[in-house]
Design an enzyme around this catalytic site. Structure first.
Site, mmCIF file in Angstrom:
data_model
loop_
_atom_site.group_PDB
_atom_site.id
_atom_site.type_symbol
_atom_site.label_atom_id
_atom_site.label_comp_id
_atom_site.label_asym_id
_atom_site.label_seq_id
_atom_site.Cartn_x
_atom_site.Cartn_y
_atom_site.Cartn_z
ATOM 1 N N GLN A 10 -4.195 -3.838 7.367
ATOM 2 C CA GLN A 10 -5.343 -4.602 7.965
ATOM 3 C C GLN A 10 -5.443 -5.786 7.376
ATOM 4 O O GLN A 10 -5.165 -6.223 6.318
ATOM 5 C CB GLN A 10 -6.577 -3.917 7.467
ATOM 6 C CG GLN A 10 -7.832 -4.104 8.385
ATOM 7 C CD GLN A 10 -8.859 -2.818 8.189
ATOM 8 O OE1 GLN A 10 -8.506 -1.815 7.975
ATOM 9 N NE2 GLN A 10 -9.954 -2.994 8.047
ATOM 10 N N GLN A 242 -2.418 7.586 -1.413
ATOM 11 C CA GLN A 242 -2.676 6.286 -0.913
ATOM 12 C C GLN A 242 -4.092 5.750 -0.985
ATOM 13 O O GLN A 242 -4.224 4.654 -1.319
ATOM 14 C CB GLN A 242 -1.640 5.941 0.291
ATOM 15 C CG GLN A 242 -1.593 4.418 0.703
ATOM 16 C CD GLN A 242 -1.458 4.143 2.087
ATOM 17 O OE1 GLN A 242 -2.724 4.616 2.538
ATOM 18 N NE2 GLN A 242 -0.677 3.517 2.713
#
Length: 297
Positions: A10, A242
């Site tokens: 992102q 994560q």
């Protein structure tokens, strides 16, 4: 010559990023598949005509992550169709799911469903803030983070660039106290890659339990552990961690040299990762593949 493929996350999105890949085989069908799953026209959102009329739709985490997954996987699969195979793959944040797909750990449909779930959970988590800081002394940064409750290094991108994540107050306290060249608050909906994502990570882990992972055909460097791994169970465990831990990209780049990687190819829109690699790994060559035209080179 050692070659690694890397996939951005992102922040690499931009309006119009789908247009350069639409001539690839199956591209429109992939966007239709994603749109059906999401319940909104992902191709229109990538074109800036999805309703908001600007970047607002595309910058919505629930759209950004699936859009990048579709585009990056299309480009990588086109490279594979040409018979090209890297020695390693790695992805930054959501890019790790693209890397796992490209390495054969799961198919496109599975990856798309995981990306939908991941982005929805992260967007819903809310709360907190993130700030990018550049040009600082590492020891001072580490000391400030250690002494401030509620803030972590979410993205350890390089020796000179990190992203802080946590409560708005804690992030502001560290970024304002740190002697640095720049501190830029990020327009995000939550404190990604921090303990603020604990509930989202738990829900995502529950979903992953029922998803079959295959052993990777290509070693993967994960965000939580940037050492080469092909074992399916180990890769799934890394992916579970994560969402609440930092992206160890600085260490990932160090691994390229240690593992004999000479060329790093960034697959996806923009050149964020290539820029980091050029500054941090002067001995490595970089290339960018962001369009169908690039595949002809």
């Amino acid at each position: 010559m050692g070659i690694a493929w890397v996939f951005p996350g992102q922040g690499s999105q931009k309006v119009g990023m789908a247009e350069p890949v639409l001539q690839l085989p199956g591209a429109r069908e992939r966007f239709e598949q994603a749109s059906a799953l999401l319940g909104r026209d992902l191709l229109a959102i990538c074109s800036g005509t999805g309703g908001g009329g600007d970047l607002s739709d595309l910058n919505d985490t629930r759209n950004t992550q699936p859009a990048l997954f579709v585009i990056e996987s299309l480009l990588a699969e086109a490279l594979q169709a040409q018979g090209r195979v890297p020695h390693l793959v790695a992805g930054h944040s959501l890019g790790e799911l693209v890397a796992l797909h490209v390495a054969g750990v799961f198919d496109f449909a599975t990856g798309l469903q995981l990306m939908k779930s991941r982005s929805t959970l992260m967007a819903a988590a809310g709360g907190g803030a993130m700030t990018a800081v550049m040009g600082f002394e590492r020891s001072e940064l580490d000391d400030l983070v250690a002494a401030t409750e509620g803030v972590v290094v979410a993205n350890d991108n390089s020796d000179a660039q990190v992203v802080l994540s946590g409560s708005a107050e804690a992030v502001a306290a560290v970024s304002s106290s740190l002697k640095c060249k720049r501190a830029i608050p990020l327009a995000v909906s939550g404190a990604f890659h921090s303990p603020f994502m604990a509930a989202a990570a738990t829900a995502f882990a529950t979903e992953l339990e029922s998803v079959a992972f295959a052993d990777a055909a290509i070693p993967v460097l994960s965000n939580t552990d940037p050492s080469p791994e092909t074992n399916a169970a180990a890769l799934k465990a890394r992916l579970v961690r994560q969402m609440t831990t930092g992206v160890r990209w600085r260490e990932t780049m160090a691994q390229f040299g240690a593992l004999g990687i000479d060329v790093v190819v960034e697959i996806g829109p923009g050149a964020v990762l290539s820029g980091l690699i050029k500054r941090s790994c002067p001995g490595s060559q970089t290339a960018q593949i962001s369009s169908a035209a690039d595949l002809a080179l």
